[in-house]
Design a protein around this motif. Sequence first.
Motif, PDB file in Angstrom:
ATOM      1  N   THR A   1       0.843  -1.195   0.000  1.00 28.90           N
ATOM      2  CA  THR A   1       0.000   0.000   0.000  1.00 28.90           C
ATOM      3  C   THR A   1       0.879   1.247   0.000  1.00 28.90           C
TER       4      THR A   1
ATOM      5  N   PRO B   1       2.250   5.076   0.538  1.00 29.45           N
ATOM      6  CA  PRO B   1       2.047   6.010   1.647  1.00 29.45           C
ATOM      7  C   PRO B   1       0.807   6.872   1.410  1.00 29.45           C
ATOM      8  N   ASN B   2       0.112   7.185   2.480  1.00 32.47           N
ATOM      9  CA  ASN B   2      -1.087   8.028   2.443  1.00 32.47           C
ATOM     10  C   ASN B   2      -2.284   7.361   1.760  1.00 32.47           C
ATOM     11  N   CYS B   3      -2.193   6.059   1.492  1.00 35.26           N
ATOM     12  CA  CYS B   3      -3.332   5.309   0.960  1.00 35.26           C
ATOM     13  C   CYS B   3      -3.820   4.331   2.026  1.00 35.26           C
ATOM     14  N   THR B   4      -5.100   4.000   1.971  1.00 35.67           N
ATOM     15  CA  THR B   4      -5.671   3.075   2.947  1.00 35.67           C
ATOM     16  C   THR B   4      -5.444   1.637   2.503  1.00 35.67           C
ATOM     17  N   SER B   5      -4.975   0.813   3.396  1.00 40.73           N
ATOM     18  CA  SER B   5      -4.737  -0.600   3.110  1.00 40.73           C
ATOM     19  C   SER B   5      -6.049  -1.315   2.833  1.00 40.73           C
TER      20      SER B   5
ATOM     21  N   GLU C   1      -9.513   2.766   9.868  1.00 41.20           N
ATOM     22  CA  GLU C   1      -9.177   4.082   9.319  1.00 41.20           C
ATOM     23  C   GLU C   1     -10.425   4.843   8.897  1.00 41.20           C
TER      24      GLU C   1
ATOM     25  N   ARG D   1     -11.830   8.392  10.510  1.00 40.13           N
ATOM     26  CA  ARG D   1     -12.077   9.614   9.735  1.00 40.13           C
ATOM     27  C   ARG D   1     -13.484  10.141   9.979  1.00 40.13           C
TER      28      ARG D   1
END
Length: 226
Positions: free
Chosen positions: A204, A206-210, A219, A223
């Motif tokens: 995944t 960086p800054n993306c959701t797994s 996550e 949010r």
Amino acid sequence: MSTTIPEVSVAEVMAELAALDDPRIRAVNEKHGDDHGVNLTKLRAVAARLKKQHDLARALWATGDSAGRLVALLVCRPRAFERAELDAMLREARTPKVHDWLVGYVVAKSPYAEALRVSWLADPDPVVASAGWALTTERVAKKPDGLDLAGLLDVIEAELKDAPDRLQWAMNHCLAQIGIEHAEHRARALDIGERLQVLADYPTPPNCTSPFAPAWITEMVRRREG
């Protein structure tokens, strides 16, 4: 002022798409199972200029070309297709992007969406079944009334681990969506994800959701509550 769209031939559209084909984009797409090289922003611009032309969409679909079929899915009228026609189209749509757009942009807007969802869920072809799960995920998020969410979790718990890739991805998305949208089922969804560890090691950026369901659920809930 007239807003009539001039008739465009299939050959003209296909020639325009061929001119937009980029070998570098094709190489990246082929790694994901797709077989076209057209930048999707440019492809959408072609479709936006054509606007809705259902007869043209049918003809573009009949070419079998993936880029042509993607344009077809953007310029068609989803409610103009019969149930049997949509079923046949799905079984022909073997590349991931065409499959996903057909389900999300066309079938989901069809009056036959629910009937197809139920029949596809039970289909022995895992790619067809994945479309049933994709439509189920949409219902989990938007129209959950009448869905047996506990029953869906039972099926996911039993079958997710050993499901073929496309079907596994769709079932996993449904698992995450149940956990995100329905607090009363969240603990069980998290538990299933933790025990099965499906997509736990998925790379995944960086800054993306797994796509690992427990991480995804946690996550998205964070949010919303934050």
